[in-house]
Design an enzyme around this catalytic site. Structure first.
Site, PDB file in Angstrom:
ATOM      1  N   HIS A  38       0.867  -1.184   0.000  1.00 10.62           N
ATOM      2  CA  HIS A  38       0.000   0.000   0.000  1.00 10.62           C
ATOM      3  C   HIS A  38       0.905   1.237   0.000  1.00 10.62           C
ATOM      4  CE1 HIS A  38      -3.852  -2.000   1.824  1.00 10.62           C
ATOM      5  NE2 HIS A  38      -3.354  -2.667   0.787  1.00 10.62           N
ATOM      6  N   GLU A  83       1.034   3.960   1.778  1.00  5.98           N
ATOM      7  CA  GLU A  83       1.545   4.458   3.063  1.00  5.98           C
ATOM      8  C   GLU A  83       2.627   3.535   3.604  1.00  5.98           C
ATOM      9  OE1 GLU A  83      -1.594   3.728   2.217  1.00  5.98           O
ATOM     10  OE2 GLU A  83      -3.050   4.964   3.305  1.00  5.98           O
ATOM     11  N   CYS A 136      -5.583   2.326   5.789  1.00  4.18           N
ATOM     12  CA  CYS A 136      -6.268   1.123   6.256  1.00  4.18           C
ATOM     13  C   CYS A 136      -5.636   0.727   7.598  1.00  4.18           C
ATOM     14  CB  CYS A 136      -6.113   0.009   5.224  1.00  4.18           C
ATOM     15  SG  CYS A 136      -4.474  -0.739   5.193  1.00  4.18           S
ATOM     16  N   CYS A 171      -1.889  -0.035   7.426  1.00  4.58           N
ATOM     17  CA  CYS A 171      -1.024   1.128   7.206  1.00  4.58           C
ATOM     18  C   CYS A 171      -1.015   2.063   8.409  1.00  4.58           C
ATOM     19  CB  CYS A 171      -1.462   1.877   5.955  1.00  4.58           C
ATOM     20  SG  CYS A 171      -1.134   0.958   4.446  1.00  4.58           S
TER      21      CYS A 171
END
Ligand SMILES: [Zn+2]
Length: 176
Positions: free
Chosen positions: A67, A69, A97, A100
């Site tokens: 992801h 991040e 999320c 993250c």
């Protein structure tokens, strides 16, 4: 006309300006083979100097944890040769999320500033419905979670025709 010296942006205006810059940078993926609406950037909290920025690369790297991040934190720590990002702030085009946000807490980031919300993203792709603020509140680490910032602009990354086409190929796409 008198010369006007514009005052440096602070607070919310500065966050919004940085978010706009991140959206413009993330939007460049929309013309590539792997369009993504998720981009993140880590800057020094005091000086604003950029340390790292990255986009989601789950498909590119075949890594479900890539992801934006998490990847930005990973690359930033590698660059600093350390595991702490204390003194740094992360901007992200979408609310992190739980994975993250937990990673941001483990990294000791000062602040996380997000654009769209998890609920917004969920209109287009699967999400885990735990707000970033809740993850932060349940943690022993302190990290300010700020957002949504430039929410409508960040949403344009999701609604772009190229992104809409790409979402249709995402096998994880929520069936409505
Ligand atoms: Zn994530």
């Amino acid at each position: 006309m008198a010369l006007r010296i514009s005052k440096p942006l602070r607070g919310a205006a500065l966050d919004a300006e940085r978010m706009r810059g991140l959206v413009a940078w993330t939007a460049r993926t929309l013309e590539t083979e792997h369009p993504v609406p998720f981009g993140a950037e880590i800057v020094h909290t005091k000086t604003g100097e950029r340390l790292m920025r990255a986009t989601n690369a789950v498909r590119k790297e075949n890594d479900p944890s890539s992801h934006a991040e998490l990847r930005t934190v990973r690359l930033a720590c590698k660059k600093l040769k350390g595991f702490s990002l204390k003194g740094y702030t992360m901007y992200t085009t979408c609310e992190p999320c739980p994975m993250c946000m937990a990673n941001a807490l483990w990294a000791n980031l000062d602040r996380v500033v997000f654009g769209t919300t998890i609920a917004d993203a969920n209109c287009f792709c699967n999400q885990i419905q735990i707000p970033a603020t809740e993850v932060a509140h349940r943690s022993d680490m302190k990290c300010a979670v700020v957002g949504p910032v430039e929410q409508a602009l960040c949403l344009t990354l999701f609604t772009h025709p190229n992104m809409q086409r790409a979402f249709r190929t995402w096998s994880s796409r929520k069936k409505k």
